[in-house]
Design a protein around this motif. Structure first.
Motif, PDB file in Angstrom:
ATOM      1  N   MET A 274       0.849  -1.183   0.000  1.00  0.00           N
ATOM      2  CA  MET A 274       0.000   0.000   0.000  1.00  0.00           C
ATOM      3  C   MET A 274       0.896   1.249   0.000  1.00  0.00           C
ATOM      4  O   MET A 274       1.712   1.427   0.881  1.00  0.00           O
ATOM      5  CB  MET A 274      -0.896  -0.018   1.237  1.00  0.00           C
ATOM      6  N   THR A 275       0.744   2.072  -1.005  1.00  0.00           N
ATOM      7  CA  THR A 275       1.544   3.282  -1.144  1.00  0.00           C
ATOM      8  C   THR A 275       0.962   4.411  -0.297  1.00  0.00           C
ATOM      9  O   THR A 275      -0.236   4.672  -0.348  1.00  0.00           O
ATOM     10  CB  THR A 275       1.589   3.721  -2.623  1.00  0.00           C
ATOM     11  N   GLU A 276       1.822   5.057   0.459  1.00  0.00           N
ATOM     12  CA  GLU A 276       1.422   6.216   1.267  1.00  0.00           C
ATOM     13  C   GLU A 276       1.848   7.485   0.525  1.00  0.00           C
ATOM     14  O   GLU A 276       2.931   7.524  -0.075  1.00  0.00           O
ATOM     15  CB  GLU A 276       2.113   6.181   2.632  1.00  0.00           C
ATOM     16  N   VAL A 277       0.997   8.502   0.560  1.00  0.00           N
ATOM     17  CA  VAL A 277       1.312   9.785  -0.076  1.00  0.00           C
ATOM     18  C   VAL A 277       0.952  10.918   0.876  1.00  0.00           C
ATOM     19  O   VAL A 277       0.122  10.762   1.772  1.00  0.00           O
ATOM     20  CB  VAL A 277       0.556   9.978  -1.417  1.00  0.00           C
ATOM     21  N   THR A 278       1.592  12.049   0.647  1.00  0.00           N
ATOM     22  CA  THR A 278       1.208  13.307   1.281  1.00  0.00           C
ATOM     23  C   THR A 278       1.172  14.337   0.168  1.00  0.00           C
ATOM     24  O   THR A 278       2.189  14.575  -0.490  1.00  0.00           O
ATOM     25  CB  THR A 278       2.200  13.729   2.382  1.00  0.00           C
ATOM     26  N   GLU A 279      -0.009  14.905  -0.065  1.00  0.00           N
ATOM     27  CA  GLU A 279      -0.200  15.847  -1.163  1.00  0.00           C
ATOM     28  C   GLU A 279      -0.986  17.060  -0.681  1.00  0.00           C
ATOM     29  O   GLU A 279      -1.861  16.943   0.169  1.00  0.00           O
ATOM     30  CB  GLU A 279      -0.966  15.180  -2.309  1.00  0.00           C
ATOM     31  N   SER A 280      -0.661  18.206  -1.272  1.00  0.00           N
ATOM     32  CA  SER A 280      -1.391  19.438  -0.977  1.00  0.00           C
ATOM     33  C   SER A 280      -2.073  19.936  -2.243  1.00  0.00           C
ATOM     34  O   SER A 280      -1.536  19.784  -3.345  1.00  0.00           O
ATOM     35  CB  SER A 280      -0.444  20.509  -0.433  1.00  0.00           C
ATOM     36  N   TYR A 281      -3.244  20.525  -2.042  1.00  0.00           N
ATOM     37  CA  TYR A 281      -4.059  21.000  -3.152  1.00  0.00           C
ATOM     38  C   TYR A 281      -4.609  22.384  -2.859  1.00  0.00           C
ATOM     39  O   TYR A 281      -4.852  22.742  -1.703  1.00  0.00           O
ATOM     40  CB  TYR A 281      -5.272  20.073  -3.371  1.00  0.00           C
ATOM     41  N   GLN A 282      -4.845  23.133  -3.928  1.00  0.00           N
ATOM     42  CA  GLN A 282      -5.613  24.361  -3.843  1.00  0.00           C
ATOM     43  C   GLN A 282      -6.990  24.018  -4.390  1.00  0.00           C
ATOM     44  O   GLN A 282      -7.114  23.497  -5.503  1.00  0.00           O
ATOM     45  CB  GLN A 282      -4.980  25.479  -4.663  1.00  0.00           C
ATOM     46  N   VAL A 283      -8.010  24.279  -3.582  1.00  0.00           N
ATOM     47  CA  VAL A 283      -9.377  23.947  -3.950  1.00  0.00           C
ATOM     48  C   VAL A 283     -10.173  25.243  -4.090  1.00  0.00           C
ATOM     49  O   VAL A 283     -10.182  26.071  -3.171  1.00  0.00           O
ATOM     50  CB  VAL A 283     -10.035  23.034  -2.887  1.00  0.00           C
ATOM     51  N   GLY A 284     -10.811  25.411  -5.230  1.00  0.00           N
ATOM     52  CA  GLY A 284     -11.651  26.573  -5.465  1.00  0.00           C
ATOM     53  C   GLY A 284     -13.112  26.176  -5.483  1.00  0.00           C
ATOM     54  O   GLY A 284     -13.445  25.021  -5.715  1.00  0.00           O
ATOM     55  N   GLY A 285     -13.976  27.153  -5.232  1.00  0.00           N
ATOM     56  CA  GLY A 285     -15.414  26.908  -5.275  1.00  0.00           C
ATOM     57  C   GLY A 285     -16.125  27.551  -4.112  1.00  0.00           C
ATOM     58  O   GLY A 285     -15.702  28.581  -3.587  1.00  0.00           O
ATOM     59  N   GLN A 286     -17.212  26.934  -3.693  1.00  0.00           N
ATOM     60  CA  GLN A 286     -17.970  27.382  -2.520  1.00  0.00           C
ATOM     61  C   GLN A 286     -17.328  26.680  -1.329  1.00  0.00           C
ATOM     62  O   GLN A 286     -17.740  25.595  -0.930  1.00  0.00           O
ATOM     63  CB  GLN A 286     -19.444  27.007  -2.676  1.00  0.00           C
ATOM     64  N   VAL A 287     -16.274  27.301  -0.778  1.00  0.00           N
ATOM     65  CA  VAL A 287     -15.437  26.605   0.195  1.00  0.00           C
ATOM     66  C   VAL A 287     -15.217  27.353   1.509  1.00  0.00           C
ATOM     67  O   VAL A 287     -14.589  26.813   2.412  1.00  0.00           O
ATOM     68  CB  VAL A 287     -14.065  26.227  -0.423  1.00  0.00           C
ATOM     69  N   GLN A 288     -15.706  28.562   1.618  1.00  0.00           N
ATOM     70  CA  GLN A 288     -15.570  29.275   2.880  1.00  0.00           C
ATOM     71  C   GLN A 288     -16.958  29.644   3.410  1.00  0.00           C
ATOM     72  O   GLN A 288     -17.870  29.937   2.647  1.00  0.00           O
ATOM     73  CB  GLN A 288     -14.701  30.529   2.726  1.00  0.00           C
ATOM     74  N   ASN A 289     -17.095  29.578   4.730  1.00  0.00           N
ATOM     75  CA  ASN A 289     -18.359  29.850   5.434  1.00  0.00           C
ATOM     76  C   ASN A 289     -19.432  28.804   5.121  1.00  0.00           C
ATOM     77  O   ASN A 289     -20.624  29.093   5.220  1.00  0.00           O
ATOM     78  CB  ASN A 289     -18.869  31.258   5.130  1.00  0.00           C
ATOM     79  N   VAL A 290     -18.998  27.613   4.727  1.00  0.00           N
ATOM     80  CA  VAL A 290     -19.932  26.521   4.432  1.00  0.00           C
ATOM     81  C   VAL A 290     -19.463  25.201   5.059  1.00  0.00           C
ATOM     82  O   VAL A 290     -19.824  24.126   4.601  1.00  0.00           O
ATOM     83  CB  VAL A 290     -20.152  26.349   2.905  1.00  0.00           C
ATOM     84  N   MET A 291     -18.643  25.297   6.088  1.00  0.00           N
ATOM     85  CA  MET A 291     -18.131  24.129   6.830  1.00  0.00           C
ATOM     86  C   MET A 291     -17.240  23.221   5.979  1.00  0.00           C
ATOM     87  O   MET A 291     -17.107  22.034   6.245  1.00  0.00           O
ATOM     88  CB  MET A 291     -19.276  23.309   7.430  1.00  0.00           C
ATOM     89  N   PHE A 292     -16.584  23.792   4.951  1.00  0.00           N
ATOM     90  CA  PHE A 292     -15.693  23.000   4.109  1.00  0.00           C
ATOM     91  C   PHE A 292     -14.559  22.392   4.921  1.00  0.00           C
ATOM     92  O   PHE A 292     -14.274  21.196   4.792  1.00  0.00           O
ATOM     93  CB  PHE A 292     -15.111  23.858   2.977  1.00  0.00           C
ATOM     94  N   ARG A 293     -13.879  23.195   5.728  1.00  0.00           N
ATOM     95  CA  ARG A 293     -12.708  22.685   6.456  1.00  0.00           C
ATOM     96  C   ARG A 293     -13.095  21.532   7.379  1.00  0.00           C
ATOM     97  O   ARG A 293     -12.426  20.504   7.402  1.00  0.00           O
ATOM     98  CB  ARG A 293     -12.019  23.808   7.246  1.00  0.00           C
ATOM     99  N   GLN A 294     -14.173  21.688   8.127  1.00  0.00           N
ATOM    100  CA  GLN A 294     -14.588  20.596   9.001  1.00  0.00           C
ATOM    101  C   GLN A 294     -14.980  19.366   8.168  1.00  0.00           C
ATOM    102  O   GLN A 294     -14.622  18.238   8.508  1.00  0.00           O
ATOM    103  CB  GLN A 294     -15.759  20.992   9.908  1.00  0.00           C
ATOM    104  N   THR A 295     -15.688  19.580   7.077  1.00  0.00           N
ATOM    105  CA  THR A 295     -16.136  18.465   6.246  1.00  0.00           C
ATOM    106  C   THR A 295     -14.952  17.681   5.683  1.00  0.00           C
ATOM    107  O   THR A 295     -14.948  16.446   5.729  1.00  0.00           O
ATOM    108  CB  THR A 295     -17.038  18.973   5.106  1.00  0.00           C
TER     109      THR A 295
END
Length: 112
Positions: A1-22
């Motif tokens: 099983m391959t392990e990865v660590t990746e970072s992304y920039q996500v655009g859209g309806q992502v603030q003030n809509v519980m995105f981070r908690q989700t």
């Protein structure tokens, strides 16, 4: 099983809509570690880091790329870009380590 660590920039309806908690709850449900940070200069952008089994990271990224709503508050992505440099988990505002220390609105249903 391959392990990865990746970072992304996500655009859209992502603030003030519980995105981070989700996104962090989705990580926890899949045995991943993760982090999420709102981009202050753009309310339509969030930075995330996902770490763990590659297939579980891909599952979350594929869901984000689908544009489907992540929760009943309307959080959804319209763009997902892999970043060249990984953002350390400790640099994020919300992580799998600190999510339960924050006060969240309890009236949110998660779909991711």
């Amino acid at each position: 099983m391959t392990e990865v660590t990746e970072s992304y920039q996500v655009g859209g309806q992502v603030q003030n809509v519980m995105f981070r908690q989700t996104i962090i709850r989705a990580c926890q449900a899949r045995g991943l570690t993760g982090g999420a940070t709102n981009v202050k200069a753009d309310k339509h952008q969030v930075l995330i880091t996902l770490s763990g089994p590659a297939e579980k990271v891909k599952e979350i990224v594929d869901f984000l790329k689908s544009g489907k709503h992540m929760n009943d508050w309307g959080a959804h992505a319209t763009s997902v870009s892999l970043l060249e440099n990984t953002i350390p988990l400790t640099s994020h505002q919300v992580t799998t380590d600190n999510v339960d220390k924050r006060k969240w609105n309890p009236n949110v249903k998660f779909y991711l």
